[in-house]
Enzyme design. Structure first.
Site, PDB file in Angstrom:
ATOM      1  N   ASP A  44       0.876  -1.155   0.000  1.00  0.00           N
ATOM      2  CA  ASP A  44       0.000   0.000   0.000  1.00  0.00           C
ATOM      3  C   ASP A  44       0.926   1.221   0.000  1.00  0.00           C
ATOM      4  O   ASP A  44       2.095   1.115   0.386  1.00  0.00           O
ATOM      5  CB  ASP A  44      -0.878  -0.027   1.256  1.00  0.00           C
ATOM      6  N   ASP A  97       0.193   5.084   1.054  1.00  0.00           N
ATOM      7  CA  ASP A  97       0.129   5.986   2.210  1.00  0.00           C
ATOM      8  C   ASP A  97       0.135   5.203   3.520  1.00  0.00           C
ATOM      9  O   ASP A  97      -0.727   4.355   3.751  1.00  0.00           O
ATOM     10  CB  ASP A  97      -1.153   6.826   2.155  1.00  0.00           C
ATOM     11  N   ASP A 153      -1.477  -0.894   5.875  1.00  0.00           N
ATOM     12  CA  ASP A 153      -1.702  -0.323   7.213  1.00  0.00           C
ATOM     13  C   ASP A 153      -3.185  -0.093   7.498  1.00  0.00           C
ATOM     14  O   ASP A 153      -3.540   0.669   8.396  1.00  0.00           O
ATOM     15  CB  ASP A 153      -0.947   1.005   7.376  1.00  0.00           C
TER      16      ASP A 153
END
Length: 226
Positions: free
Chosen positions: A12, A14, A171
Protein backbone atom coordinates in the site's frame (compact mmCIF):
# COMPACT_ATOMS: atom_id res chain seq x y z
CA UNK A 1 2.63 -29.47 1.37
CA UNK A 2 5.44 -26.99 0.69
CA UNK A 3 4.37 -23.38 0.60
CA UNK A 4 4.82 -21.49 -2.67
CA UNK A 5 8.06 -19.51 -2.78
CA UNK A 6 7.65 -15.74 -2.53
CA UNK A 7 8.17 -13.93 -5.83
CA UNK A 8 6.87 -10.40 -5.20
CA UNK A 9 6.04 -7.90 -2.48
CA UNK A 10 3.26 -5.37 -3.04
CA UNK A 11 2.82 -2.34 -0.81
CA UNK A 12 0.00 0.00 0.00
CA UNK A 13 1.30 3.55 -0.49
CA UNK A 14 0.13 5.99 2.21
CA UNK A 15 1.15 4.86 5.68
CA UNK A 16 2.94 1.72 4.48
CA UNK A 17 5.57 2.45 1.86
CA UNK A 18 5.52 6.23 2.23
CA UNK A 19 5.03 8.74 5.02
CA UNK A 20 2.78 11.08 3.06
CA UNK A 21 1.18 12.71 6.11
CA UNK A 22 3.52 15.75 6.25
CA UNK A 23 2.25 16.93 2.86
CA UNK A 24 -1.36 16.27 3.84
CA UNK A 25 -0.90 18.24 7.06
CA UNK A 26 0.71 21.13 5.19
CA UNK A 27 -2.20 21.25 2.74
CA UNK A 28 -4.78 21.15 5.55
CA UNK A 29 -3.06 23.99 7.41
CA UNK A 30 -2.80 26.08 4.25
CA UNK A 31 -6.47 25.45 3.52
CA UNK A 32 -7.47 26.50 7.01
CA UNK A 33 -5.32 29.62 6.78
CA UNK A 34 -6.97 30.50 3.46
CA UNK A 35 -10.30 30.39 5.30
CA UNK A 36 -9.00 32.54 8.19
CA UNK A 37 -8.79 29.61 10.61
CA UNK A 38 -5.92 28.76 12.98
CA UNK A 39 -3.84 25.58 12.55
CA UNK A 40 -5.41 22.30 13.58
CA UNK A 41 -3.66 19.63 15.68
CA UNK A 42 -1.73 17.69 13.04
CA UNK A 43 -2.40 14.38 14.81
CA UNK A 44 -6.08 14.79 13.94
CA UNK A 45 -5.06 14.73 10.30
CA UNK A 46 -2.58 11.85 10.59
CA UNK A 47 -5.18 9.68 12.33
CA UNK A 48 -7.50 9.80 9.32
CA UNK A 49 -5.11 9.84 6.36
CA UNK A 50 -6.25 6.35 5.37
CA UNK A 51 -9.77 7.73 4.94
CA UNK A 52 -8.65 10.03 2.13
CA UNK A 53 -9.49 13.65 1.35
CA UNK A 54 -13.04 13.35 2.66
CA UNK A 55 -11.91 12.18 6.10
CA UNK A 56 -9.15 14.78 6.36
CA UNK A 57 -11.44 17.67 5.44
CA UNK A 58 -14.00 16.51 8.00
CA UNK A 59 -11.28 16.24 10.64
CA UNK A 60 -10.09 19.78 9.94
CA UNK A 61 -13.38 21.61 9.38
CA UNK A 62 -16.65 21.72 11.27
CA UNK A 63 -18.84 21.24 8.22
CA UNK A 64 -21.77 19.09 7.14
CA UNK A 65 -20.43 16.34 4.83
CA UNK A 66 -23.59 16.61 2.73
CA UNK A 67 -23.27 20.35 2.19
CA UNK A 68 -22.02 22.28 -0.81
CA UNK A 69 -19.47 23.90 1.51
CA UNK A 70 -17.92 20.52 2.24
CA UNK A 71 -17.68 19.60 -1.43
CA UNK A 72 -16.03 22.95 -2.20
CA UNK A 73 -13.49 22.37 0.58
CA UNK A 74 -12.79 18.83 -0.64
CA UNK A 75 -12.13 20.01 -4.18
CA UNK A 76 -9.93 22.85 -2.94
CA UNK A 77 -8.02 20.36 -0.78
CA UNK A 78 -7.39 18.11 -3.79
CA UNK A 79 -6.30 21.03 -5.96
CA UNK A 80 -3.84 22.20 -3.33
CA UNK A 81 -2.56 18.65 -2.79
CA UNK A 82 -1.93 18.25 -6.50
CA UNK A 83 0.70 20.97 -6.18
CA UNK A 84 2.08 19.77 -2.84
CA UNK A 85 1.94 15.98 -2.99
CA UNK A 86 5.67 15.28 -3.19
CA UNK A 87 7.30 18.02 -1.14
CA UNK A 88 7.80 16.40 2.26
CA UNK A 89 6.71 12.83 1.48
CA UNK A 90 9.42 10.25 2.19
CA UNK A 91 9.93 6.52 2.49
CA UNK A 92 9.37 5.36 6.06
CA UNK A 93 12.53 4.74 8.09
CA UNK A 94 13.86 1.31 7.24
CA UNK A 95 11.98 1.10 3.95
CA UNK A 96 14.98 2.04 1.73
CA UNK A 97 16.92 -0.86 3.25
CA UNK A 98 13.96 -3.21 2.86
CA UNK A 99 13.50 -2.32 -0.81
CA UNK A 100 17.22 -2.87 -1.38
CA UNK A 101 16.92 -6.30 0.28
CA UNK A 102 13.94 -7.18 -1.91
CA UNK A 103 15.79 -6.20 -5.07
CA UNK A 104 18.96 -7.98 -3.98
CA UNK A 105 16.91 -11.16 -3.50
CA UNK A 106 15.73 -10.75 -7.13
CA UNK A 107 12.15 -10.26 -6.04
CA UNK A 108 9.63 -7.96 -7.71
CA UNK A 109 7.97 -5.14 -5.79
CA UNK A 110 5.12 -2.83 -6.60
CA UNK A 111 2.37 -0.62 -5.21
CA UNK A 112 -1.38 -1.13 -4.97
CA UNK A 113 -3.10 1.95 -3.61
CA UNK A 114 -6.45 3.70 -3.37
CA UNK A 115 -4.61 6.94 -4.17
CA UNK A 116 -5.59 8.34 -7.59
CA UNK A 117 -2.96 8.02 -10.30
CA UNK A 118 -2.64 11.81 -10.71
CA UNK A 119 -1.12 11.94 -7.22
CA UNK A 120 0.54 8.53 -6.93
CA UNK A 121 2.52 8.67 -10.18
CA UNK A 122 4.28 12.02 -9.63
CA UNK A 123 5.14 11.02 -6.06
CA UNK A 124 6.80 7.81 -7.26
CA UNK A 125 8.66 9.76 -9.95
CA UNK A 126 9.77 12.51 -7.56
CA UNK A 127 11.19 9.97 -5.10
CA UNK A 128 13.01 8.02 -7.81
CA UNK A 129 10.86 4.94 -7.23
CA UNK A 130 8.95 4.82 -10.52
CA UNK A 131 11.73 3.05 -12.43
CA UNK A 132 12.20 0.51 -9.62
CA UNK A 133 8.51 -0.27 -9.11
CA UNK A 134 7.30 -3.19 -11.25
CA UNK A 135 3.62 -2.26 -11.06
CA UNK A 136 1.51 0.64 -9.81
CA UNK A 137 -2.22 -0.01 -9.46
CA UNK A 138 -4.53 2.89 -8.61
CA UNK A 139 -8.33 3.29 -8.58
CA UNK A 140 -8.02 4.58 -12.17
CA UNK A 141 -7.11 1.05 -13.28
CA UNK A 142 -10.05 -0.83 -11.73
CA UNK A 143 -13.80 -0.63 -11.27
CA UNK A 144 -13.65 -1.45 -7.54
CA UNK A 145 -10.94 -0.29 -5.12
CA UNK A 146 -9.72 -1.98 -1.95
CA UNK A 147 -11.13 -3.73 0.07
CA UNK A 148 -12.32 -5.40 -3.13
CA UNK A 149 -9.70 -7.90 -4.38
CA UNK A 150 -9.76 -6.50 -7.94
CA UNK A 151 -6.68 -4.23 -7.54
CA UNK A 152 -4.55 -7.06 -6.14
CA UNK A 153 -5.78 -9.51 -8.76
CA UNK A 154 -4.92 -7.02 -11.51
CA UNK A 155 -1.46 -6.42 -10.06
CA UNK A 156 -0.74 -10.15 -10.00
CA UNK A 157 -2.04 -10.52 -13.55
CA UNK A 158 0.21 -7.73 -14.81
CA UNK A 159 3.17 -9.35 -13.08
CA UNK A 160 2.24 -12.79 -14.39
CA UNK A 161 2.27 -14.22 -10.88
CA UNK A 162 0.10 -16.54 -8.85
CA UNK A 163 -1.33 -14.46 -5.94
CA UNK A 164 -0.15 -17.20 -3.57
CA UNK A 165 3.44 -16.18 -4.39
CA UNK A 166 2.80 -12.53 -3.47
CA UNK A 167 2.94 -10.73 -0.11
CA UNK A 168 0.77 -7.63 0.26
CA UNK A 169 1.72 -5.15 2.98
CA UNK A 170 -0.71 -2.54 4.30
CA UNK A 171 -1.70 -0.32 7.21
CA UNK A 172 -5.49 -0.59 6.92
CA UNK A 173 -8.05 -3.36 7.33
CA UNK A 174 -9.06 -2.78 3.71
CA UNK A 175 -5.57 -3.79 2.61
CA UNK A 176 -5.68 -7.05 4.50
CA UNK A 177 -9.21 -7.85 3.29
CA UNK A 178 -8.24 -7.10 -0.30
CA UNK A 179 -5.11 -9.22 -0.17
CA UNK A 180 -6.80 -12.16 1.55
CA UNK A 181 -9.69 -12.14 -0.94
CA UNK A 182 -7.24 -12.02 -3.85
CA UNK A 183 -5.31 -14.98 -2.46
CA UNK A 184 -2.08 -13.22 -1.47
CA UNK A 185 -0.26 -13.48 1.82
CA UNK A 186 -0.79 -10.40 3.97
CA UNK A 187 1.27 -8.32 6.39
CA UNK A 188 -0.21 -5.55 8.54
CA UNK A 189 2.05 -2.74 9.74
CA UNK A 190 1.52 -0.81 12.95
CA UNK A 191 3.70 2.19 12.00
CA UNK A 192 1.22 3.58 9.48
CA UNK A 193 -1.83 5.80 9.85
CA UNK A 194 -3.76 3.69 12.31
CA UNK A 195 -6.86 5.20 13.88
CA UNK A 196 -6.53 5.25 17.70
CA UNK A 197 -9.58 2.97 18.00
CA UNK A 198 -8.19 0.41 15.56
CA UNK A 199 -5.79 -2.50 16.13
CA UNK A 200 -3.90 -4.13 13.23
CA UNK A 201 -3.48 -7.30 15.30
CA UNK A 202 -7.22 -7.88 14.97
CA UNK A 203 -7.33 -7.73 11.16
CA UNK A 204 -6.47 -11.36 10.47
CA UNK A 205 -3.22 -10.67 8.62
CA UNK A 206 -0.72 -13.50 8.23
CA UNK A 207 1.84 -11.39 10.07
CA UNK A 208 1.95 -8.05 11.92
CA UNK A 209 5.13 -5.93 12.05
CA UNK A 210 6.05 -2.78 13.95
CA UNK A 211 8.90 -1.67 11.66
CA UNK A 212 9.71 -2.20 7.97
CA UNK A 213 12.91 -4.08 8.73
CA UNK A 214 10.94 -6.71 10.65
CA UNK A 215 9.72 -7.83 7.23
CA UNK A 216 13.24 -9.11 6.54
CA UNK A 217 12.51 -12.17 8.66
CA UNK A 218 9.17 -12.66 6.91
CA UNK A 219 10.90 -12.52 3.52
CA UNK A 220 13.63 -14.95 4.59
CA UNK A 221 11.03 -17.52 5.66
CA UNK A 222 8.95 -17.05 2.54
CA UNK A 223 11.95 -17.36 0.26
CA UNK A 224 12.82 -20.76 1.64
CA UNK A 225 9.21 -21.91 1.59
CA UNK A 226 9.30 -22.47 5.35
Amino acid sequence: MTRMRLQAVLFDMDGTLLDTAPDFVAVVQALRAAHALPPVDEQRVRDVVSGGARAMVLAAFDVDPLSAEFEALRLEFLERYQNHCAVETRLFDGMPELLADIEQAHLIWGVVTNKPLRFAEPIMQQLGLAERCAVLICPDHVTRSKPDPEPLILACQRLGLDPASVLFVGDDLRDIESGAAAGTKTAAVTFGYIHPDDNPRHWGADVVVDHPLELRTVLDRALCGC
